[in-house]
Design an enzyme around this catalytic site. Structure first.
Site, mmCIF file in Angstrom:
data_model
loop_
_atom_site.group_PDB
_atom_site.id
_atom_site.type_symbol
_atom_site.label_atom_id
_atom_site.label_comp_id
_atom_site.label_asym_id
_atom_site.label_seq_id
_atom_site.Cartn_x
_atom_site.Cartn_y
_atom_site.Cartn_z
ATOM 1 N N ARG A 59 9.951 -0.709 -4.139
ATOM 2 C CA ARG A 59 9.403 -0.619 -2.774
ATOM 3 C C ARG A 59 8.785 0.758 -2.513
ATOM 4 N NH1 ARG A 59 12.499 -0.787 2.937
ATOM 5 N NH2 ARG A 59 10.753 -1.497 4.212
ATOM 6 N N HIS A 63 5.361 2.276 -0.285
ATOM 7 C CA HIS A 63 5.483 3.226 0.823
ATOM 8 C C HIS A 63 4.946 4.610 0.461
ATOM 9 C CE1 HIS A 63 8.148 0.767 3.648
ATOM 10 N NE2 HIS A 63 7.805 -0.024 2.663
ATOM 11 N N ASP A 64 4.852 4.908 -0.837
ATOM 12 C CA ASP A 64 4.241 6.167 -1.265
ATOM 13 C C ASP A 64 2.716 6.034 -1.279
ATOM 14 O OD1 ASP A 64 4.207 8.833 -2.142
ATOM 15 O OD2 ASP A 64 4.100 8.231 -4.241
ATOM 16 N N GLY A 69 -2.128 8.265 -0.495
ATOM 17 C CA GLY A 69 -2.199 8.128 -1.941
ATOM 18 C C GLY A 69 -0.848 8.251 -2.630
ATOM 19 N N ASP A 71 1.434 10.063 -4.286
ATOM 20 C CA ASP A 71 1.597 11.498 -4.497
ATOM 21 C C ASP A 71 3.046 11.961 -4.340
ATOM 22 O OD1 ASP A 71 1.974 11.162 -1.824
ATOM 23 O OD2 ASP A 71 0.455 12.596 -1.162
ATOM 24 N N SER A 73 4.893 11.796 -1.895
ATOM 25 C CA SER A 73 5.195 12.375 -0.570
ATOM 26 C C SER A 73 6.423 11.708 0.062
ATOM 27 C CB SER A 73 3.991 12.263 0.363
ATOM 28 O OG SER A 73 3.614 10.910 0.519
ATOM 29 N N ASN A 91 10.747 3.355 7.385
ATOM 30 C CA ASN A 91 11.572 3.872 6.286
ATOM 31 C C ASN A 91 13.016 4.206 6.667
ATOM 32 O OD1 ASN A 91 9.207 3.666 4.894
ATOM 33 N ND2 ASN A 91 8.839 5.863 4.704
ATOM 34 N N PRO A 160 3.334 -1.404 7.847
ATOM 35 C CA PRO A 160 3.421 -2.561 8.743
ATOM 36 C C PRO A 160 4.854 -2.861 9.192
ATOM 37 C CG PRO A 160 3.171 -3.304 6.485
ATOM 38 C CD PRO A 160 3.073 -1.805 6.452
ATOM 39 N N HIS A 191 8.828 -9.206 -2.735
ATOM 40 C CA HIS A 191 10.040 -9.593 -2.014
ATOM 41 C C HIS A 191 10.834 -10.648 -2.777
ATOM 42 C CE1 HIS A 191 8.275 -7.969 2.056
ATOM 43 N NE2 HIS A 191 8.511 -7.017 1.162
ATOM 44 N N ASP A 243 14.460 -14.091 -0.962
ATOM 45 C CA ASP A 243 14.293 -15.449 -1.506
ATOM 46 C C ASP A 243 15.634 -15.880 -2.084
ATOM 47 O OD1 ASP A 243 14.639 -14.565 -4.128
ATOM 48 O OD2 ASP A 243 12.554 -14.883 -4.736
ATOM 49 N N THR A 245 16.604 -16.243 -5.063
ATOM 50 C CA THR A 245 17.000 -15.616 -6.336
ATOM 51 C C THR A 245 16.637 -14.126 -6.298
ATOM 52 O OG1 THR A 245 14.838 -16.180 -7.296
ATOM 53 C CG2 THR A 245 16.646 -17.730 -7.693
ATOM 54 N N ASP A 250 10.633 -13.669 -9.868
ATOM 55 C CA ASP A 250 10.059 -14.970 -10.217
ATOM 56 C C ASP A 250 9.200 -15.453 -9.052
ATOM 57 O OD1 ASP A 250 11.900 -15.577 -8.273
ATOM 58 O OD2 ASP A 250 13.276 -16.656 -9.573
HETATM 59 C C1 HEM Z 1 2.794 -7.060 3.131
HETATM 60 C C2 HEM Z 1 3.404 -6.229 3.950
HETATM 61 C C3 HEM Z 1 4.851 -5.872 3.800
HETATM 62 C C4 HEM Z 1 5.746 -5.830 4.819
HETATM 63 C C5 HEM Z 1 5.490 -6.119 6.302
HETATM 64 C C6 HEM Z 1 7.016 -5.465 4.230
HETATM 65 C C7 HEM Z 1 8.178 -5.289 4.933
HETATM 66 C C8 HEM Z 1 9.424 -5.152 4.373
HETATM 67 C C9 HEM Z 1 10.662 -5.110 5.107
HETATM 68 C C10 HEM Z 1 10.776 -5.174 6.622
HETATM 69 C C11 HEM Z 1 11.667 -5.022 4.217
HETATM 70 C C12 HEM Z 1 13.159 -4.973 4.532
HETATM 71 C C13 HEM Z 1 13.515 -3.633 5.094
HETATM 72 C C14 HEM Z 1 14.908 -3.586 5.677
HETATM 73 O O1 HEM Z 1 15.309 -4.532 6.358
HETATM 74 O O2 HEM Z 1 15.586 -2.570 5.484
HETATM 75 C C15 HEM Z 1 11.075 -4.988 2.910
HETATM 76 C C16 HEM Z 1 11.774 -4.901 1.725
HETATM 77 C C17 HEM Z 1 11.206 -4.749 0.499
HETATM 78 N N1 HEM Z 1 9.847 -4.603 0.249
HETATM 79 FE FE1 HEM Z 1 8.360 -4.978 1.557
HETATM 80 N N2 HEM Z 1 6.852 -5.305 2.883
HETATM 81 C C18 HEM Z 1 5.551 -5.527 2.570
HETATM 82 C C19 HEM Z 1 4.970 -5.394 1.314
HETATM 83 C C20 HEM Z 1 5.629 -4.917 0.206
HETATM 84 C C21 HEM Z 1 4.995 -4.484 -1.013
HETATM 85 C C22 HEM Z 1 3.487 -4.439 -1.247
HETATM 86 C C23 HEM Z 1 5.995 -4.111 -1.864
HETATM 87 C C24 HEM Z 1 5.926 -3.574 -3.268
HETATM 88 C C25 HEM Z 1 4.939 -3.825 -4.084
HETATM 89 C C26 HEM Z 1 7.249 -4.334 -1.181
HETATM 90 C C27 HEM Z 1 8.493 -4.195 -1.737
HETATM 91 C C28 HEM Z 1 9.682 -4.447 -1.083
HETATM 92 C C29 HEM Z 1 10.962 -4.534 -1.753
HETATM 93 C C30 HEM Z 1 11.210 -4.481 -3.238
HETATM 94 C C31 HEM Z 1 11.925 -4.714 -0.754
HETATM 95 C C32 HEM Z 1 13.447 -4.787 -0.933
HETATM 96 C C33 HEM Z 1 13.971 -3.373 -0.998
HETATM 97 C C34 HEM Z 1 15.473 -3.215 -1.167
HETATM 98 O O3 HEM Z 1 16.179 -4.155 -1.510
HETATM 99 O O4 HEM Z 1 15.935 -2.078 -0.946
HETATM 100 N N3 HEM Z 1 6.985 -4.799 0.082
HETATM 101 N N4 HEM Z 1 9.705 -5.048 3.030
#
Ligand code: HEM
Ligand SMILES: *[C@@H]1O[C@H](CO)[C@@H](O)[C@H](O)[C@H]1NC(C)=O
Ligand SMILES: *[C@@H]1O[C@H](CO)[C@@H](O)[C@H](O)[C@H]1NC(C)=O
Ligand SMILES: *[C@@H]1O[C@H](CO)[C@@H](O)[C@H](O)[C@H]1NC(C)=O
Ligand SMILES: *[C@@H]1O[C@H](CO)[C@@H](O)[C@H](O)[C@H]1NC(C)=O
Ligand SMILES: *[C@@H]1O[C@H](CO)[C@@H](O)[C@H](O)[C@H]1NC(C)=O
Length: 324
Positions: A59, A63-64, A69, A71, A73, A91, A160, A191, A243, A245, A250
């Site tokens: 993740r 967020h980086d 960019g 970097d 940060s 964050n 977002p 996700h 999801d 799993t 997957d």
């Molecule tokens: C499309 C827009 C996206 C939104 C609105 C979004 C939002 C979120 C939110 C709200 C969470 C849970 C945070 C929490 O409840 O603490 C989350 C988790 C996560 N996001 Fe996204 N996300 C997006 C795109 C992405 C992208 C592009 C990636 C990586 C390529 C990503 C990777 C992850 C991962 C791996 C988790 C789980 C992290 C953990 O278990 O600590 N997300 N995301």
């Protein structure tokens, strides 16, 4: 055409080349040939210790890279003079596993001091997170520098919210970074691993768009399950997989969206909205297509560069000198 504007154009061109690092797979080939195997080994260890940690690391790339960019940060701790990104709206209380980055950095500093940037660690480790959990493996380009600063405001402005993101707002956001609709849907498939807090779903469960009701897009039994896990007024730090799993990378995430069992509003809207539905269907039916699009999207996201000067940090949480 006179000479002055031509000269100006040449200088401009020269400047852009100098300003951006040229990223390449072999960047550490001579200076730290074991960099990639060291990172993978540390990620393997982290996963054994806590399965979720590798998702949390992956993740960090999103967020980086979206905030000025790729970097590093996002890794900077706050100081009296720096309001970092760790406490931004998206964050705070949510990004985690920074200790894993510290361990990777320590191992790299031991093998090749002051050589591998923290920004590149995020890129390598994110790739490894996917490969280690059953997803695709791909070649990463390296050679990024670490920022000398960070911006909480930029993170607040850019990242977002799960509450109100619609397919259209997500398409527009990703477009700003030259990422297509297909890239966006594929990258949301991240996700497939990791967890989210009740905090990120309670508005959707109890007051969707201020209606006082839940999002009608929920599959009823899934909604019931979530209301038990996340009761109104309950502990919002309780987590759930996004999801069925959550430890395996997957295409189950997309299958769940098709059956209306998406966790976040920003997840489910990808199937509800006609602009993105066909990609969700495609990825739910063909995992190979998903893996290919995901790897491509990660590489493109990794190409987002900072335009500011940088360094190779010795400690990912702090810039090397106190006052730049
Ligand atoms: C499309 C827009 C996206 C939104 C609105 C979004 C939002 C979120 C939110 C709200 C969470 C849970 C945070 C929490 O409840 O603490 C989350 C988790 C996560 N996001 Fe996204 N996300 C997006 C795109 C992405 C992208 C592009 C990636 C990586 C390529 C990503 C990777 C992850 C991962 C791996 C988790 C789980 C992290 C953990 O278990 O600590 N997300 N995301
Ligand atoms: C939830 O976690 C945050 C920090 O991550 C903490 O400040 C808060 O007290 C926690 N809430 C509960 C109910 O445990
Ligand atoms: C979602 O909306 C709720 C209620 O409007 C708000 O309290 C919360 O901070 C929002 N969550 C995020 C992550 O933006
Ligand atoms: C997107 O692509 C255009 C055209 O190649 C380029 O000028 C622009 O800088 C790119 N934007 C980002 C954020 O990389
Ligand atoms: C639901 O949201 C609306 C608009 O944001 C707000 O006025 C209302 O107080 C909220 N209801 C509850 C029960 O939180
Ligand atoms: C899935 O996509 C791959 C790559 O595009 C293709 O070769 C394969 O035939 C597709 N599989 C099915 C079952 O459609």
């Amino acid at each position: 055409m006179n000479l002055v504007p031509n000269l100006f154009m040449c200088l401009l061109l020269l400047f852009t080349v100098v300003a951006g690092e040229t990223l390449q797979p072999a960047f550490y080939g001579k200076t730290c040939p074991k960099a990639e195997s060291i990172v993978r080994e540390e990620m393997r260890k982290a996963m054994l210790k806590e399965a979720r940690s590798v998702a949390s690391i992956m993740r960090l790339q999103f967020h980086d890279c979206f905030v000025n960019g790729c970097d590093g940060s996002v890794l900077l701790d706050d100081t009296p003079t720096l309001l970092g990104e760790k406490l931004s709206l998206a964050n705070i209380g949510s990004l985690r596993s920074f200790d894993v980055v510290d361990n990777i950095k320590e191992a790299l500093e031991k093998a090749c001091p002051a050589t591998v940037s923290c920004a590149d660690i995020i890129i390598m480790a994110s790739r490894d997170a996917v490969a280690l959990t059953g997803g695709p493996d791909w070649e990463v380009k390296l050679g990024r520098k670490d920022s000398l600063t960070a911006s909480q405001k930029d993170s607040d402005d850019i990242m977002p919210s799960p509450n109100d993101s619609t397919a259209t707002s997500l398409i527009d956001l990703f477009q700003r970074f030259n990422l297509s609709t297909k890239d966006m849907v594929a990258l949301s498939g991240s996700h497939s691993i990791g967890e989210a807090r009740c905090f990120s779903v309670t508005p959707r469960l109890y007051n969707y768009s201020g209606s006082g009701k839940s999002d009608p897009a929920f599959e009823p039994l899934y909604r019931e399950k979530l209301t038990k896990l996340c009761p109104m007024g309950g502990d919002e730090n309780v987590t759930s997989g996004m999801d069925a799993t959550a430890k395996v990378f997957d295409n189950q995430y997309f299958k769940n969206l098709v059956s209306r069992k998406g966790f976040l509003h920003s997840d489910q809207t990808l199937f509800t909205s006609p602009e993105t539905r066909e990609y969700v269907k495609l990825f739910s039916e063909n995992e190979t297509e998903f893996f290919k699009a995901f790897a491509e999207g990660m590489v493109k996201m990794g190409d987002l560069q900072s335009t500011k000067p940088g360094e190779v940090r010795l400690n990912c949480r702090a810039v090397n000198r106190k006052s730049y």
